[in-house]
Write a protein that holds these residues in place. Structure first.
Motif, PDB file in Angstrom:
ATOM      1  N   GLY A  27       3.280   0.393  -4.175  1.00 31.59           N
ATOM      2  CA  GLY A  27       3.842  -0.751  -4.890  1.00 31.59           C
ATOM      3  C   GLY A  27       4.807  -1.537  -4.015  1.00 31.59           C
ATOM      4  N   MET A  28       5.569  -0.833  -3.201  1.00 29.44           N
ATOM      5  CA  MET A  28       6.490  -1.513  -2.292  1.00 29.44           C
ATOM      6  C   MET A  28       5.727  -2.331  -1.258  1.00 29.44           C
ATOM      7  SD  MET A  28       9.413   1.188  -1.356  1.00 29.44           S
ATOM      8  CE  MET A  28      10.186   2.183  -2.592  1.00 29.44           C
ATOM      9  N   ALA A  29       4.609  -1.812  -0.781  1.00 27.33           N
ATOM     10  CA  ALA A  29       3.808  -2.539   0.210  1.00 27.33           C
ATOM     11  C   ALA A  29       3.262  -3.830  -0.381  1.00 27.33           C
ATOM     12  CB  ALA A  29       2.668  -1.652   0.713  1.00 27.33           C
ATOM     13  N   VAL A  30       2.743  -3.758  -1.595  1.00 23.43           N
ATOM     14  CA  VAL A  30       2.199  -4.954  -2.247  1.00 23.43           C
ATOM     15  C   VAL A  30       3.318  -5.936  -2.560  1.00 23.43           C
ATOM     16  CG1 VAL A  30       0.991  -5.793  -4.290  1.00 23.43           C
ATOM     17  CG2 VAL A  30       0.204  -3.730  -3.152  1.00 23.43           C
ATOM     18  N   SER A  32       6.144  -6.324  -0.972  1.00 22.86           N
ATOM     19  CA  SER A  32       6.615  -6.958   0.258  1.00 22.86           C
ATOM     20  C   SER A  32       5.674  -8.067   0.698  1.00 22.86           C
ATOM     21  CB  SER A  32       6.776  -5.933   1.376  1.00 22.86           C
ATOM     22  OG  SER A  32       5.520  -5.478   1.834  1.00 22.86           O
ATOM     23  N   PHE A  33       4.370  -7.850   0.527  1.00 28.85           N
ATOM     24  CA  PHE A  33       3.398  -8.885   0.867  1.00 28.85           C
ATOM     25  C   PHE A  33       3.580 -10.116  -0.022  1.00 28.85           C
ATOM     26  CE2 PHE A  33      -0.817 -10.690  -0.146  1.00 28.85           C
ATOM     27  CZ  PHE A  33      -1.062 -11.306   1.072  1.00 28.85           C
ATOM     28  N   THR A  63       2.857   4.831   2.954  1.00 27.67           N
ATOM     29  CA  THR A  63       1.968   4.129   2.043  1.00 27.67           C
ATOM     30  C   THR A  63       0.516   4.232   2.502  1.00 27.67           C
ATOM     31  OG1 THR A  63       1.520   2.017   0.996  1.00 27.67           O
ATOM     32  CG2 THR A  63       2.309   1.935   3.244  1.00 27.67           C
ATOM     33  N   THR A  64      -0.397   4.175   1.566  1.00 25.25           N
ATOM     34  CA  THR A  64      -1.813   4.118   1.920  1.00 25.25           C
ATOM     35  C   THR A  64      -2.240   2.673   2.151  1.00 25.25           C
ATOM     36  OG1 THR A  64      -2.443   4.035  -0.411  1.00 25.25           O
ATOM     37  CG2 THR A  64      -2.387   6.196   0.637  1.00 25.25           C
ATOM     38  N   ARG A  65      -1.412   1.728   1.766  1.00 28.20           N
ATOM     39  CA  ARG A  65      -1.676   0.296   1.971  1.00 28.20           C
ATOM     40  C   ARG A  65      -0.882  -0.200   3.176  1.00 28.20           C
ATOM     41  NH1 ARG A  65      -3.081  -2.499  -3.466  1.00 28.20           N
ATOM     42  NH2 ARG A  65      -3.884  -0.729  -4.607  1.00 28.20           N
ATOM     43  N   ARG A  66      -1.150   0.400   4.294  1.00 30.54           N
ATOM     44  CA  ARG A  66      -0.419   0.094   5.520  1.00 30.54           C
ATOM     45  C   ARG A  66      -0.602  -1.365   5.952  1.00 30.54           C
ATOM     46  NH1 ARG A  66       2.104   2.491   9.710  1.00 30.54           N
ATOM     47  NH2 ARG A  66       1.592   1.795  11.798  1.00 30.54           N
ATOM     48  N   GLY A  67      -1.794  -1.908   5.779  1.00 36.14           N
ATOM     49  CA  GLY A  67      -2.058  -3.294   6.151  1.00 36.14           C
ATOM     50  C   GLY A  67      -1.226  -4.273   5.352  1.00 36.14           C
ATOM     51  N   ARG A  68      -1.090  -4.011   4.045  1.00 37.35           N
ATOM     52  CA  ARG A  68      -0.267  -4.885   3.203  1.00 37.35           C
ATOM     53  C   ARG A  68       1.196  -4.810   3.622  1.00 37.35           C
ATOM     54  NH1 ARG A  68      -3.104  -5.763  -1.850  1.00 37.35           N
ATOM     55  NH2 ARG A  68      -5.073  -6.528  -1.035  1.00 37.35           N
ATOM     56  N   ALA A  69       1.654  -3.608   3.958  1.00 38.01           N
ATOM     57  CA  ALA A  69       3.046  -3.468   4.385  1.00 38.01           C
ATOM     58  C   ALA A  69       3.288  -4.195   5.703  1.00 38.01           C
ATOM     59  CB  ALA A  69       3.406  -1.992   4.513  1.00 38.01           C
ATOM     60  N   LEU A  70       2.336  -4.113   6.631  1.00 42.38           N
ATOM     61  CA  LEU A  70       2.485  -4.818   7.903  1.00 42.38           C
ATOM     62  C   LEU A  70       2.441  -6.328   7.710  1.00 42.38           C
ATOM     63  CD1 LEU A  70       0.354  -2.526  10.235  1.00 42.38           C
ATOM     64  CD2 LEU A  70       2.845  -2.760  10.170  1.00 42.38           C
ATOM     65  N   LEU A  71       1.589  -6.799   6.790  1.00 37.57           N
ATOM     66  CA  LEU A  71       1.573  -8.232   6.474  1.00 37.57           C
ATOM     67  C   LEU A  71       2.892  -8.660   5.841  1.00 37.57           C
ATOM     68  CD1 LEU A  71      -2.029  -8.875   5.140  1.00 37.57           C
ATOM     69  CD2 LEU A  71      -0.943  -9.920   7.114  1.00 37.57           C
TER      70      LEU A  71
END
Length: 98
Positions: A27-30, A32-33, A63-71
């Protein structure tokens, strides 16, 4: 004759290699995006740092959504660069056309 055997800690390979993952990290990754994306248009002085913090927390918590966190991390940094460019060119903290 006596044979001595030692037994160590027995753990399965999954227990040794699995990093700790927080349930809120995805949720934090999404978030942040989304904050980084919205921050490019409005309130980049507030939303940019929020995107940076949330992306960093999501990455450190596995996170499993590493790409979203990097974006989110990239967009948060872009928000702050955009803020610096706007402040340097016309001395304001807002967009204007014309």
């Amino acid at each position: 004759m006596t044979i001595l055997t030692t037994t160590g800690n027995t753990t399965t390979p999954a227990q040794r290699t699995t990093p700790r993952r927080s349930p809120q990290a995805d949720g934090m990754a999404v978030a942040s995006f989304v904050l980084g994306l919205v921050g490019t248009l409005v309130l980049n002085v507030v939303l940019g740092p929020c995107a940076l913090v949330l992306a960093t927390l999501a990455l450190t918590r596995g996170t499993t959504r590493r790409g979203r966190a990097l974006l989110g991390l990239t967009l948060g940094a872009a928000d702050l660069l955009l803020l610096a460019a706007l402040t340097a060119t016309d001395g304001t903290l807002s967009w204007h056309l014309g």
